[in-house]
Design an enzyme around this catalytic site. Structure first.
Site, short mmCIF file in Angstrom:
data_model
loop_
_atom_site.label_atom_id
_atom_site.label_comp_id
_atom_site.label_asym_id
_atom_site.label_seq_id
_atom_site.Cartn_x
_atom_site.Cartn_y
_atom_site.Cartn_z
N LYS A 14 118.87 24.45 59.66
CA LYS A 14 118.63 24.01 58.29
C LYS A 14 118.18 25.17 57.42
O LYS A 14 117.42 26.03 57.87
CB LYS A 14 117.53 22.93 58.28
CG LYS A 14 117.05 22.52 56.89
CD LYS A 14 115.51 22.44 56.81
CE LYS A 14 114.86 23.80 56.84
NZ LYS A 14 113.41 23.79 56.60
N ASP A 139 110.44 17.85 59.34
CA ASP A 139 111.86 18.18 59.19
C ASP A 139 112.77 17.35 60.09
O ASP A 139 113.99 17.36 59.91
CB ASP A 139 112.11 19.66 59.49
CG ASP A 139 111.74 20.57 58.33
OD1 ASP A 139 111.66 20.07 57.19
OD2 ASP A 139 111.54 21.78 58.57
#
Length: 295
Positions: A14, A139
């Site tokens: 990410k 996350d």
């Protein structure tokens, strides 16, 4: 229950195209606004059926293989919630560097949630998987989804938007590794709400990807650059090779460069290879986890 013996998955890295801090909660967590994006750097996760317990192995000796690993936490939560008397053996092959702000560990945990759901035929809904994910880390809910998302709250409030698309991305991870908790601990109140997320979201939604790069921002960048000036040096090197944008992702230490063409990207990569070992040429992808095999 139809139990598979082996499940193989990929978890993708990410990056943050945008990161703004809105406020700080009483429990110490920060409310954020972020635009998150997955890129084509991936770890491989192999989950195998075991009679009992949780066993982890990893080809990176720096990664813990005990209960502090996010994949152990994911497996443990699922086993407890669903009363699984069976165990799992989880092997991690790492490509995503740790301590980089690329959510490698979070992605691995997301892969285990999806993998065990498939492996043990648990029929978890997206909401049930997200509930487990947020218990592991901020996350992890995003890593279940991947692609281009607005993330708010502590990162668990997600909204998919039109996919940001970019082919020529360079990521450089210097030797320094950053503690996310330490960086957030240095955020002061006057830094809240420095950036407006509206413009970057509008540009991405309108598929104006080049224009969107003009409205990126990362509130943590100044903090980390003060501690580690090397971050700014890498950014400057990228722009020196015609990167349209260079920025730190998340809490660092990885730096991301967006190039208009492959030629400029390759020239920059060759120059930076003289100093850095962990250099990745990549592009955006539309997923967080990929289920490859069950048997």
């Amino acid at each position: 229950m139809n139990i598979f013996k082996n499940t193989k998955l990929y978890s993708y890295a990410k990056i943050n195209l945008f990161l703004n801090i809105v406020s700080k909660r009483q429990n110490g967590y920060h409310d954020i606004q972020s635009v998150m994006q997955t890129v084509n750097i991936r770890d491989e996760i192999m989950i195998k059926y075991a009679d009992e317990g949780i066993k982890i192995s990893c080809d990176d000796e720096a990664i813990p293989v005990d209960s502090s690993n996010t994949v152990w936490k994911a497996a443990s939560l699922i086993m407890e919630r669903y009363g699984l008397g069976d165990g799992v053996s989880i092997d991690i092959k790492k490509t995503i560097p740790s301590g980089a702000g690329l959510a490698g560990g979070s992605g691995n945990a997301a892969a285990v949630i999806i993998g065990m759901n498939e492996m043990f035929d648990l029929s978890m809904t997206d909401e049930e998987m997200a509930e487990i994910a947020v218990e592991i880390g901020a996350d992890v809910p995003y890593c279940l989804v991947g692609g281009t998302c607005i993330a708010e709250g502590i990162g668990e409030e997600l909204e998919r938007i039109n996919d940001f698309s970019w082919d020529n991305i360079l990521i450089v991870k210097p030797e320094i590794s950053i503690s996310t908790a330490n960086v957030y601990g240095k955020v002061e109140k006057h830094m809240f709400n420095r950036y407006d997320m509206g413009e970057i979201v509008n540009r991405i939604s309108g598929m104006e990807y080049r224009e969107a790069l003009s409205f990126t921002g990362n509130i943590l960048e100044d903090i980390v650059e003060e501690i580690h000036p090397e971050i700014k040096e890498i950014k400057n090197a990228m722009t020196g090779f015609n990167a349209l944008l260079s920025m730190m992702t998340g809490s660092g230490s990885a730096v991301v460069g967006f190039f208009e063409n492959e030629w400029d990207l390759d020239k920059c990569a060759e120059a930076l290879k003289k100093r850095y070992d962990k250099i990745y040429k990549t592009k955006t992808v539309k997923k967080g986890v990929e289920l490859c095999m069950t048997s």
